[in-house]
Design a protein around this motif. Structure first.
Motif, short mmCIF file in Angstrom:
data_model
loop_
_atom_site.label_atom_id
_atom_site.label_comp_id
_atom_site.label_asym_id
_atom_site.label_seq_id
_atom_site.Cartn_x
_atom_site.Cartn_y
_atom_site.Cartn_z
N LEU A 1 0.85 -1.20 0.00
CA LEU A 1 0.00 0.00 0.00
C LEU A 1 0.88 1.24 0.00
N VAL A 2 1.94 1.21 0.80
CA VAL A 2 2.81 2.39 0.86
C VAL A 2 3.70 2.45 -0.39
N ALA A 3 4.26 1.30 -0.81
CA ALA A 3 5.13 1.31 -1.99
C ALA A 3 4.40 1.88 -3.19
N ALA A 4 3.18 1.40 -3.45
CA ALA A 4 2.44 1.86 -4.62
C ALA A 4 2.03 3.32 -4.45
N SER A 5 1.76 3.74 -3.22
CA SER A 5 1.38 5.15 -3.00
C SER A 5 2.54 6.08 -3.33
N ILE A 6 3.77 5.68 -2.99
CA ILE A 6 4.89 6.63 -3.11
C ILE A 6 5.71 6.49 -4.40
N VAL A 7 5.44 5.45 -5.19
CA VAL A 7 6.14 5.33 -6.49
C VAL A 7 5.15 5.78 -7.58
N PRO A 8 5.47 6.88 -8.28
CA PRO A 8 4.51 7.45 -9.23
C PRO A 8 4.00 6.45 -10.26
N ASP A 9 2.73 6.63 -10.65
CA ASP A 9 2.06 5.85 -11.70
C ASP A 9 1.81 4.39 -11.35
N SER A 10 1.87 4.06 -10.07
CA SER A 10 1.66 2.66 -9.68
C SER A 10 0.18 2.35 -9.54
N GLU A 11 -0.13 1.08 -9.70
CA GLU A 11 -1.49 0.59 -9.40
C GLU A 11 -1.37 -0.89 -9.05
N VAL A 12 -1.77 -1.24 -7.85
CA VAL A 12 -1.60 -2.62 -7.38
C VAL A 12 -2.93 -3.13 -6.82
N PHE A 13 -3.24 -4.38 -7.16
CA PHE A 13 -4.46 -5.05 -6.69
C PHE A 13 -4.06 -6.08 -5.63
N LEU A 14 -4.71 -6.00 -4.48
CA LEU A 14 -4.39 -6.92 -3.37
C LEU A 14 -5.67 -7.67 -2.99
N PRO A 15 -5.86 -8.89 -3.51
CA PRO A 15 -7.10 -9.60 -3.20
C PRO A 15 -7.08 -10.24 -1.82
N ASN A 16 -8.29 -10.37 -1.24
CA ASN A 16 -8.50 -11.21 -0.05
C ASN A 16 -7.64 -10.78 1.14
N ILE A 17 -7.83 -9.54 1.57
CA ILE A 17 -7.04 -9.00 2.69
C ILE A 17 -7.94 -8.87 3.92
N GLY A 18 -7.42 -9.28 5.06
CA GLY A 18 -8.17 -9.18 6.32
C GLY A 18 -8.45 -7.72 6.67
N MET A 19 -9.69 -7.46 7.06
CA MET A 19 -10.13 -6.10 7.36
C MET A 19 -10.63 -6.00 8.79
N ASN A 20 -10.06 -6.78 9.69
CA ASN A 20 -10.49 -6.69 11.09
C ASN A 20 -10.45 -5.22 11.52
N PRO A 21 -11.58 -4.70 12.03
CA PRO A 21 -11.63 -3.26 12.33
C PRO A 21 -10.61 -2.81 13.38
N ALA A 22 -10.10 -3.75 14.16
CA ALA A 22 -9.07 -3.38 15.14
C ALA A 22 -7.67 -3.39 14.52
N ARG A 23 -7.62 -3.58 13.18
CA ARG A 23 -6.33 -3.61 12.48
C ARG A 23 -6.24 -2.57 11.36
N THR A 24 -7.35 -1.87 11.06
CA THR A 24 -7.38 -1.08 9.82
C THR A 24 -6.88 0.36 9.99
N GLY A 25 -6.16 0.62 11.07
CA GLY A 25 -5.59 1.95 11.26
C GLY A 25 -4.74 2.41 10.08
N ILE A 26 -4.01 1.47 9.46
CA ILE A 26 -3.15 1.82 8.32
C ILE A 26 -3.98 2.44 7.19
N LEU A 27 -5.19 1.91 6.98
CA LEU A 27 -6.03 2.44 5.89
C LEU A 27 -6.52 3.84 6.25
N GLU A 28 -6.89 4.01 7.54
CA GLU A 28 -7.34 5.35 7.97
C GLU A 28 -6.22 6.36 7.85
#
Ligand code: S3P
Length: 433
Positions: A243-270
């Motif tokens: 998520l960070v690598a694709a955010s900071i390297v210009p023109d990137s787009e990455v698909f990450l299937p089937n990722i755990g979204m436990n609400p007590a873990r999603t601080g990184i997304l926020e």
């Protein structure tokens, strides 16, 4: 000990990446599968060394575990009282989760066992589990009165307690709840803030009655439960590097299937979204009691943010990589109330302050966090991982923005949680036009 150098990608990251299975959920699947009656099939488990160590410990306790293909395990559970005394010490390697959760299980057995780990783990605080377990009747000895492993545990008949933990820690909470499964009466754990609730969810999924009221969780002991198929999602903490690598390297787009979204873990997304990241969440559904989704991340220009107490527990493992995001963002990022980072696989506040300074990032360390001034270019440097998998992967991602090579001394430690990380990162670069 192998080393790795990464340098400016000069190419976007493109494609799909299947990240390692969730480490936290895999530990719990092995441990609860062992305590269940009958078979538990665990699909998509984490093949990282931490989980393989828990697998070896479970086997050493007399539980049969079969590997089925590359990604599935079959655990032949022996019930709450079916484990047998191990003939040697139980080595949890680098894994705090493995050692602390197993301490809870072993405290309530009717045999003697010794838990230990590598140098890093033997220097991490264990009093946080030994002391509350002792209030249940556990007999635990260890270095510095049980503050440090090895821990020698003489199994006892435990009694449920009402424990108020001073720290939001899923490892402490889970050690108590697992001991609570074996104890007479009810065990209740209250935390100052909610930590990840994988143990509670898996117990509920397996049919165990778990009561949750705010940050208090209770379980009543001595009730048998039966194994069930468990599907382990991809680890959001592993996805975080992409998520960070694709955010900071210009023109990137990455698909990450089937990722755990436990609400007590999603601080990184926020946090990343607050920084201006472009992350889409799709196909959110519940699988084996855990929320799971597909993520798409595209590069974006990030800006600095404040990360304080309320975000810390749900972002706890992502601070090393968030430091890299902050270094690439414009403006200042302030991380506060994150002193727990000092007792992880290494002191992650100190490690990131030293290593990011080497690559030219203005960064100030304080007791509970860091101030990072982002937006300057990253320069090449000789960096250290301190044997910490997340520090190593974070520095590798930083290398993708550096004007010359960032050399990381020890990258074998990446095996702890994410075998194949290097190839997956390089694959995304070769997929580029
Ligand atoms: C974990 C809990 C967290 C986290 C660790 C995994 C777990 O530790 O940092 O990587 O699986 O329970 P704490 O409980 O010490 O915060």
């Amino acid at each position: 000990m192998s080393a790795w150098s990464t340098t400016a990608a000069l190419k976007p990251l493109r494609g799909t990446v299947h990240v390692a299975g969730d480490k936290s959920i895999t530990h719990r699947a092995l441990i609860l599968g062992a305590l269940a009656n009958g078979e538990t099939t665990v699909s998509g488990y984490c093949l990282g060394e931490d989980c393989l160590n828990t697998l070896r410990v479970v086997r050493a306790l007399g539980v049969q575990v079969e590997e089925v293909g590359d990604t599935n395990l079959k655990v032949f559970g022996k019930g709450l009282w079916g484990l047998t005394e191990p003939s040697t010490v139980l080595d949890c390697g680098n894994s705090g989760t493995g050692l602390r959760l197993l301490a809870g299980v072993l405290a309530g057995q009717d045999f003697f066992s010794v838990l230990t780990g590598d140098t890093s783990l033997r220097n991490r605080p264990m009093g946080r589990v030994a002391n509350p377990l002792r209030t249940m009747g556990a007999s635990i000895a260890g270095r510095m009165a049980g503050e440090y492993a090895p821990l020698a545990i003489s199994g006892q008949r435990l009694t449920g307690v009402d424990y108020h933990s001073p720290v939001a820690s899923a490892q402490v909470k889970s050690a108590m709840l697992l001991a609570g499964l074996l104890a007479e009466g009810t065990t209740c754990v209250t935390e100052p803030m909610q930590s990840r609730d994988h143990t509670e969810r898996m117990l509920q999924y397996l049919g165990v009655d778990v009561e949750v009221e705010g940050t208090a969780v209770s379980v009543t002991g001595r009730g048998a439960f039966t194994g069930k198929p468990l599907s382990v999602p991809g680890d959001l903490s592993a996805a975080a590097f992409f998520l960070v690598a694709a955010s900071i390297v210009p023109d990137s787009e990455v698909f990450l299937p089937n990722i755990g979204m436990n609400p007590a873990r999603t601080g990184i997304l926020e946090v990343l979204t607050n920084m201006g990241a472009d992350i889409q969440i799709m196909n959110l559904q519940v699988v084996s009691g855990e929320p799971v989704a597909d993520l798409v991340v595209k590069s974006a220009s990030l800006h600095g943010v404040e990360i304080g107490a309320e975000l810390v527990p749900k972002t706890i493992d992502e601070f090393p990589i968030l430091c890299v995001a902050a270094a690439a963002a414009t403006g200042e990022t302030r991380i506060t109330d994150a002193q727990e980072l000092r007792v992880k696989e290494t002191d992650r506040i100190r490690a990131m302050a030293i290593e990011l300074s080497k690559i030219g990032i203005p960064i100030e360390e304080n007791q509970g966090g860091l101030n990072i001034t982002g937006g300057l270019s990253f320069r090449g440097a000789e960096c250290r991982s301190y044997g910490d998998h997340r520090v190593a992967m974070s520095l590798a991602v930083a290398g993708l923005r550096a004007d010359s090579a960032i050399h990381i001394d020890d990258t074998d430690c990446i095996e702890t949680s994410f075998p194949g990380f290097k190839d997956k990162l390089l694959d995304l670069l070769t997929n580029s036009p």
